[in-house]
Design a protein around this motif. Structure first.
Motif, short mmCIF file in Angstrom:
data_model
loop_
_atom_site.label_atom_id
_atom_site.label_comp_id
_atom_site.label_asym_id
_atom_site.label_seq_id
_atom_site.Cartn_x
_atom_site.Cartn_y
_atom_site.Cartn_z
N HIS A 48 0.85 -1.19 0.00
CA HIS A 48 0.00 0.00 0.00
C HIS A 48 0.89 1.24 0.00
CE1 HIS A 48 -2.56 -3.21 1.25
NE2 HIS A 48 -2.16 -3.18 2.51
N TYR A 92 0.87 5.54 0.82
CA TYR A 92 0.20 6.64 1.50
C TYR A 92 0.89 7.96 1.16
CZ TYR A 92 -1.60 2.74 4.20
OH TYR A 92 -2.18 1.54 4.56
N GLN A 129 1.40 11.81 2.56
CA GLN A 129 1.27 12.64 3.76
C GLN A 129 1.66 14.07 3.43
OE1 GLN A 129 3.75 11.72 7.23
NE2 GLN A 129 2.08 12.33 8.58
N THR A 148 -0.35 16.92 8.13
CA THR A 148 -1.61 16.20 8.09
C THR A 148 -1.39 14.70 8.27
OG1 THR A 148 -1.63 15.80 5.70
CG2 THR A 148 -2.50 17.92 6.46
N ALA A 149 -2.49 13.98 8.48
CA ALA A 149 -2.41 12.53 8.58
C ALA A 149 -2.18 11.91 7.21
CB ALA A 149 -3.71 11.99 9.17
N PRO A 150 -1.56 10.75 7.16
CA PRO A 150 -1.41 10.05 5.87
C PRO A 150 -2.77 9.74 5.25
CG PRO A 150 0.04 9.11 7.54
CD PRO A 150 -0.90 10.03 8.25
N LEU A 162 -4.53 7.17 2.21
CA LEU A 162 -4.34 6.00 1.36
C LEU A 162 -4.38 6.39 -0.11
CD1 LEU A 162 -4.05 2.89 1.16
CD2 LEU A 162 -6.55 2.76 1.19
N TYR A 197 -3.76 0.72 -2.83
CA TYR A 197 -3.84 -0.46 -1.97
C TYR A 197 -3.71 -1.72 -2.82
CZ TYR A 197 -8.74 -0.92 -3.46
OH TYR A 197 -9.89 -1.07 -4.19
N GLY A 198 -3.21 -2.77 -2.21
CA GLY A 198 -3.08 -4.04 -2.92
C GLY A 198 -2.24 -3.93 -4.18
N TYR A 231 4.79 7.04 1.69
CA TYR A 231 5.23 5.85 2.41
C TYR A 231 4.60 4.60 1.81
CZ TYR A 231 6.76 9.02 6.14
OH TYR A 231 7.38 10.01 6.85
N GLN A 277 3.81 0.42 2.52
CA GLN A 277 3.51 -0.43 3.67
C GLN A 277 3.22 -1.84 3.18
OE1 GLN A 277 -0.37 -0.21 5.27
NE2 GLN A 277 0.17 -0.92 7.31
N TYR A 306 3.02 -5.48 10.55
CA TYR A 306 3.05 -4.58 9.41
C TYR A 306 4.25 -3.64 9.51
CZ TYR A 306 -1.48 -6.37 8.20
OH TYR A 306 -2.50 -7.21 7.84
N PHE A 337 6.28 -0.16 7.59
CA PHE A 337 6.25 0.97 6.67
C PHE A 337 7.62 1.16 6.04
CE2 PHE A 337 2.13 2.91 7.22
CZ PHE A 337 1.72 2.51 8.48
N THR A 383 10.68 3.68 4.56
CA THR A 383 11.41 4.79 5.18
C THR A 383 10.89 6.16 4.75
OG1 THR A 383 13.04 4.49 3.41
CG2 THR A 383 13.55 3.53 5.57
N LEU A 388 6.78 6.62 9.75
CA LEU A 388 5.66 5.97 10.41
C LEU A 388 6.06 4.63 11.01
CD1 LEU A 388 3.09 6.58 7.52
CD2 LEU A 388 3.17 7.81 9.69
N TRP A 390 4.16 1.17 12.77
CA TRP A 390 2.95 0.45 13.16
C TRP A 390 3.08 -0.02 14.60
CZ3 TRP A 390 2.27 -5.03 13.98
CH2 TRP A 390 0.93 -5.44 14.09
N TYR A 446 -1.51 8.14 15.71
CA TYR A 446 -2.67 8.09 14.85
C TYR A 446 -3.46 6.80 15.10
CZ TYR A 446 -0.24 11.52 11.82
OH TYR A 446 0.39 12.63 11.30
N ASN A 457 -9.11 -5.67 1.87
CA ASN A 457 -8.09 -5.18 0.94
C ASN A 457 -6.71 -5.18 1.59
OD1 ASN A 457 -9.59 -4.47 -1.57
ND2 ASN A 457 -10.72 -3.17 -0.16
N TRP A 458 -6.27 -6.35 2.00
CA TRP A 458 -4.92 -6.54 2.56
C TRP A 458 -4.64 -5.62 3.75
CZ3 TRP A 458 -5.99 -6.06 -2.65
CH2 TRP A 458 -5.81 -7.21 -3.43
N SER A 506 -5.26 -2.55 4.23
CA SER A 506 -4.83 -1.17 3.95
C SER A 506 -5.57 -0.22 4.90
CB SER A 506 -5.13 -0.81 2.50
OG SER A 506 -6.49 -1.05 2.18
N LEU A 507 -4.92 0.87 5.26
CA LEU A 507 -5.46 1.82 6.24
C LEU A 507 -6.25 2.89 5.50
CD1 LEU A 507 -2.23 1.99 8.42
CD2 LEU A 507 -4.24 0.54 8.74
N TRP A 520 -8.15 7.49 8.64
CA TRP A 520 -7.21 7.87 9.68
C TRP A 520 -7.80 8.99 10.54
CZ3 TRP A 520 -1.65 6.68 9.72
CH2 TRP A 520 -1.26 5.78 8.72
N GLY A 521 -7.39 9.01 11.82
CA GLY A 521 -7.65 10.17 12.64
C GLY A 521 -6.67 11.26 12.30
N GLN A 522 -6.87 12.43 12.87
CA GLN A 522 -5.99 13.57 12.57
C GLN A 522 -4.65 13.46 13.28
OE1 GLN A 522 -8.41 16.85 13.89
NE2 GLN A 522 -7.58 16.80 15.97
#
Lengths: 111, 120
Positions: free
Chosen positions: A36, A38, A40, A44-46, A48, A51-52, A89, A91, A100, A102, A104, B46, B48, B95, B103-104, B106-107, B110-112
Protein backbone atom coordinates in the motif's frame (compact mmCIF):
# COMPACT_ATOMS: atom_id res chain seq x y z
CA UNK A 1 14.04 -0.73 12.13
CA UNK A 2 12.30 -0.25 8.77
CA UNK A 3 12.64 -3.27 6.48
CA UNK A 4 11.19 -1.45 3.46
CA UNK A 5 13.67 0.93 1.88
CA UNK A 6 12.70 3.99 -0.14
CA UNK A 7 14.86 6.76 -1.65
CA UNK A 8 14.85 9.77 0.71
CA UNK A 9 13.84 12.23 -1.96
CA UNK A 10 12.86 12.66 -5.60
CA UNK A 11 12.03 15.80 -7.54
CA UNK A 12 10.53 16.82 -10.82
CA UNK A 13 9.17 19.77 -12.74
CA UNK A 14 5.44 20.33 -13.09
CA UNK A 15 4.00 18.02 -15.72
CA UNK A 16 6.83 15.52 -15.50
CA UNK A 17 6.66 11.87 -14.46
CA UNK A 18 8.43 10.66 -11.34
CA UNK A 19 8.77 7.15 -10.01
CA UNK A 20 10.31 5.77 -6.85
CA UNK A 21 10.76 2.39 -5.33
CA UNK A 22 10.03 0.48 -2.15
CA UNK A 23 12.54 -2.34 -1.73
CA UNK A 24 11.77 -5.22 0.58
CA UNK A 25 12.62 -8.90 0.85
CA UNK A 26 11.27 -12.42 0.57
CA UNK A 27 9.48 -12.09 3.91
CA UNK A 28 7.34 -9.14 2.88
CA UNK A 29 6.88 -7.85 -0.69
CA UNK A 30 8.54 -10.92 -2.22
CA UNK A 31 6.21 -13.21 -0.27
CA UNK A 32 3.24 -11.75 -2.13
CA UNK A 33 1.80 -9.57 0.61
CA UNK A 34 -0.05 -6.54 -0.69
CA UNK A 35 1.78 -3.23 -0.87
CA UNK A 36 0.00 0.00 0.00
CA UNK A 37 1.09 3.58 -0.58
CA UNK A 38 0.20 6.64 1.50
CA UNK A 39 0.57 10.35 0.82
CA UNK A 40 1.27 12.64 3.76
CA UNK A 41 0.90 16.33 3.11
CA UNK A 42 2.74 18.63 5.55
CA UNK A 43 1.11 18.69 8.97
CA UNK A 44 -1.61 16.20 8.09
CA UNK A 45 -2.41 12.53 8.58
CA UNK A 46 -1.41 10.05 5.87
CA UNK A 47 -3.95 9.32 3.16
CA UNK A 48 -4.34 6.00 1.36
CA UNK A 49 -3.20 6.39 -2.24
CA UNK A 50 -2.78 2.83 -3.56
CA UNK A 51 -3.84 -0.46 -1.97
CA UNK A 52 -3.08 -4.04 -2.92
CA UNK A 53 -0.14 -3.11 -5.17
CA UNK A 54 -2.06 -1.39 -7.97
CA UNK A 55 -5.54 -0.32 -6.82
CA UNK A 56 -6.66 3.28 -6.37
CA UNK A 57 -9.34 4.18 -3.80
CA UNK A 58 -12.24 6.22 -5.07
CA UNK A 59 -11.26 9.86 -5.49
CA UNK A 60 -7.53 9.30 -6.06
CA UNK A 61 -6.49 10.73 -9.45
CA UNK A 62 -5.32 8.25 -12.06
CA UNK A 63 -2.06 10.19 -12.23
CA UNK A 64 -0.99 7.92 -9.37
CA UNK A 65 -0.19 4.30 -10.18
CA UNK A 66 1.46 1.41 -8.38
CA UNK A 67 3.31 -1.66 -9.54
CA UNK A 68 5.18 -4.59 -8.04
CA UNK A 69 7.87 -6.97 -9.21
CA UNK A 70 9.78 -9.47 -7.14
CA UNK A 71 10.81 -7.93 -3.83
CA UNK A 72 10.14 -4.33 -4.87
CA UNK A 73 7.17 -2.07 -5.51
CA UNK A 74 7.03 1.30 -7.21
CA UNK A 75 4.83 4.38 -7.20
CA UNK A 76 4.58 6.56 -10.30
CA UNK A 77 3.17 10.07 -10.49
CA UNK A 78 2.49 11.38 -14.00
CA UNK A 79 1.69 15.00 -14.80
CA UNK A 80 3.32 16.15 -11.56
CA UNK A 81 1.49 19.00 -9.85
CA UNK A 82 2.47 21.40 -7.07
CA UNK A 83 -0.13 19.79 -4.79
CA UNK A 84 1.73 16.47 -5.07
CA UNK A 85 4.57 17.82 -2.95
CA UNK A 86 4.43 15.54 0.09
CA UNK A 87 5.97 12.55 1.84
CA UNK A 88 5.06 9.12 0.48
CA UNK A 89 5.23 5.85 2.41
CA UNK A 90 4.86 2.25 1.32
CA UNK A 91 3.51 -0.43 3.67
CA UNK A 92 3.30 -4.20 3.67
CA UNK A 93 3.16 -7.20 5.99
CA UNK A 94 6.31 -8.98 7.10
CA UNK A 95 6.05 -12.65 8.00
CA UNK A 96 9.37 -12.71 9.85
CA UNK A 97 8.29 -9.87 12.12
CA UNK A 98 4.66 -11.03 12.20
CA UNK A 99 3.52 -7.47 11.75
CA UNK A 100 3.05 -4.58 9.41
CA UNK A 101 5.95 -2.42 8.31
CA UNK A 102 6.25 0.97 6.67
CA UNK A 103 8.86 2.16 4.24
CA UNK A 104 11.41 4.79 5.18
CA UNK A 105 9.50 7.43 3.25
CA UNK A 106 10.19 9.51 0.13
CA UNK A 107 9.85 13.27 -0.04
CA UNK A 108 8.60 14.46 -3.42
CA UNK A 109 9.57 18.01 -4.37
CA UNK A 110 7.99 19.84 -7.28
CA UNK A 111 10.58 22.16 -8.77
CA UNK B 1 -18.55 8.95 6.29
CA UNK B 2 -16.24 7.16 8.70
CA UNK B 3 -14.40 9.46 11.08
CA UNK B 4 -11.82 8.73 13.78
CA UNK B 5 -10.70 11.07 16.55
CA UNK B 6 -7.87 10.51 19.01
CA UNK B 7 -8.01 11.86 22.55
CA UNK B 8 -5.93 11.63 25.69
CA UNK B 9 -3.18 13.36 27.69
CA UNK B 10 -0.68 15.27 25.60
CA UNK B 11 2.05 15.10 28.23
CA UNK B 12 3.17 11.93 29.99
CA UNK B 13 5.97 11.53 32.51
CA UNK B 14 8.80 9.04 31.92
CA UNK B 15 8.11 5.53 33.28
CA UNK B 16 4.34 6.18 33.32
CA UNK B 17 1.67 4.78 31.02
CA UNK B 18 0.46 6.53 27.89
CA UNK B 19 -3.28 6.11 27.31
CA UNK B 20 -5.16 7.19 24.20
CA UNK B 21 -8.68 6.61 22.94
CA UNK B 22 -9.95 6.65 19.37
CA UNK B 23 -13.63 7.49 18.95
CA UNK B 24 -15.17 6.14 15.76
CA UNK B 25 -18.23 7.61 14.06
CA UNK B 26 -20.02 6.55 10.89
CA UNK B 27 -19.29 2.85 11.41
CA UNK B 28 -19.84 0.34 14.19
CA UNK B 29 -16.51 -1.16 15.25
CA UNK B 30 -18.29 -4.39 16.20
CA UNK B 31 -19.33 -4.93 12.58
CA UNK B 32 -15.89 -5.64 11.18
CA UNK B 33 -12.44 -4.44 10.13
CA UNK B 34 -9.23 -4.00 12.06
CA UNK B 35 -8.64 -1.01 14.31
CA UNK B 36 -5.08 0.22 14.31
CA UNK B 37 -2.56 2.45 16.05
CA UNK B 38 0.40 4.03 14.23
CA UNK B 39 2.88 6.60 15.49
CA UNK B 40 5.31 9.08 13.97
CA UNK B 41 8.15 10.67 16.00
CA UNK B 42 8.70 14.34 15.12
CA UNK B 43 10.45 14.60 11.75
CA UNK B 44 10.59 10.82 11.29
CA UNK B 45 8.70 8.05 9.55
CA UNK B 46 5.66 5.97 10.41
CA UNK B 47 5.73 3.01 12.81
CA UNK B 48 2.95 0.45 13.16
CA UNK B 49 2.12 -0.10 16.85
CA UNK B 50 -0.58 -2.74 16.62
CA UNK B 51 -4.16 -3.59 15.80
CA UNK B 52 -7.29 -5.23 17.13
CA UNK B 53 -9.84 -7.12 15.08
CA UNK B 54 -13.54 -6.54 15.71
CA UNK B 55 -13.60 -9.99 17.34
CA UNK B 56 -11.07 -8.82 19.92
CA UNK B 57 -7.95 -10.54 18.57
CA UNK B 58 -4.88 -8.38 18.94
CA UNK B 59 -1.64 -8.05 16.97
CA UNK B 60 1.34 -6.03 18.16
CA UNK B 61 4.64 -4.76 16.79
CA UNK B 62 7.20 -7.20 18.27
CA UNK B 63 9.44 -4.30 19.29
CA UNK B 64 6.64 -2.85 21.46
CA UNK B 65 4.70 -5.98 22.37
CA UNK B 66 5.81 -6.17 26.00
CA UNK B 67 4.49 -2.64 26.67
CA UNK B 68 1.38 -2.35 24.48
CA UNK B 69 -2.27 -3.15 25.08
CA UNK B 70 -5.04 -2.36 22.57
CA UNK B 71 -8.67 -2.86 23.54
CA UNK B 72 -12.20 -2.28 22.22
CA UNK B 73 -15.13 -0.56 23.93
CA UNK B 74 -18.15 -1.56 21.86
CA UNK B 75 -20.58 0.39 24.07
CA UNK B 76 -18.83 3.64 23.24
CA UNK B 77 -17.76 2.64 19.72
CA UNK B 78 -14.14 3.37 20.50
CA UNK B 79 -10.83 1.60 20.93
CA UNK B 80 -7.86 2.37 23.12
CA UNK B 81 -4.09 2.21 23.34
CA UNK B 82 -2.03 1.77 26.46
CA UNK B 83 1.77 1.99 26.30
CA UNK B 84 3.57 1.39 29.57
CA UNK B 85 6.98 2.46 30.87
CA UNK B 86 7.33 5.28 28.40
CA UNK B 87 10.56 7.13 27.65
CA UNK B 88 11.43 10.15 25.56
CA UNK B 89 11.70 7.81 22.57
CA UNK B 90 7.93 7.35 22.73
CA UNK B 91 7.33 11.03 21.98
CA UNK B 92 5.39 11.02 18.72
CA UNK B 93 2.20 11.88 16.90
CA UNK B 94 -0.13 8.95 17.52
CA UNK B 95 -2.67 8.09 14.85
CA UNK B 96 -5.59 5.70 14.94
CA UNK B 97 -6.83 4.18 11.69
CA UNK B 98 -9.13 1.54 10.23
CA UNK B 99 -7.60 -1.50 8.56
CA UNK B 100 -9.62 -2.78 5.62
CA UNK B 101 -9.61 -6.55 6.01
CA UNK B 102 -11.08 -6.91 2.51
CA UNK B 103 -8.09 -5.18 0.94
CA UNK B 104 -4.92 -6.54 2.56
CA UNK B 105 -5.57 -4.46 5.69
CA UNK B 106 -4.83 -1.17 3.95
CA UNK B 107 -5.46 1.82 6.24
CA UNK B 108 -8.39 3.56 4.58
CA UNK B 109 -9.48 6.00 7.29
CA UNK B 110 -7.21 7.87 9.68
CA UNK B 111 -7.65 10.17 12.64
CA UNK B 112 -5.99 13.57 12.57
CA UNK B 113 -3.34 12.44 15.04
CA UNK B 114 -2.37 13.68 18.47
CA UNK B 115 1.10 14.67 19.65
CA UNK B 116 2.12 13.00 22.89
CA UNK B 117 5.24 14.28 24.59
CA UNK B 118 7.09 12.24 27.21
CA UNK B 119 8.81 14.59 29.61
CA UNK B 120 9.12 15.24 33.32
Amino acid sequence: QSVLTQPPSVSGAPGQRVTFSCTGSSSNIGAGFGVHWYQQLPGTAPKLLIYGDTNRPSGVPDRFSGSKSGTSASLAITGLQAEDEADYYCQSYDSSLSGYVFGTGTKVTVL
Amino acid sequence: QVQLQESGPRLVKPSETLSLTCAVSGYSISSGYYWEWIRQPPGKGLEWIGSIYHSGSTYYNPSLKSRVTISLDMSKNQFSLRLSSVTAADTAVYYCARGDSDNWNSLDYWGQGTLVTVSS
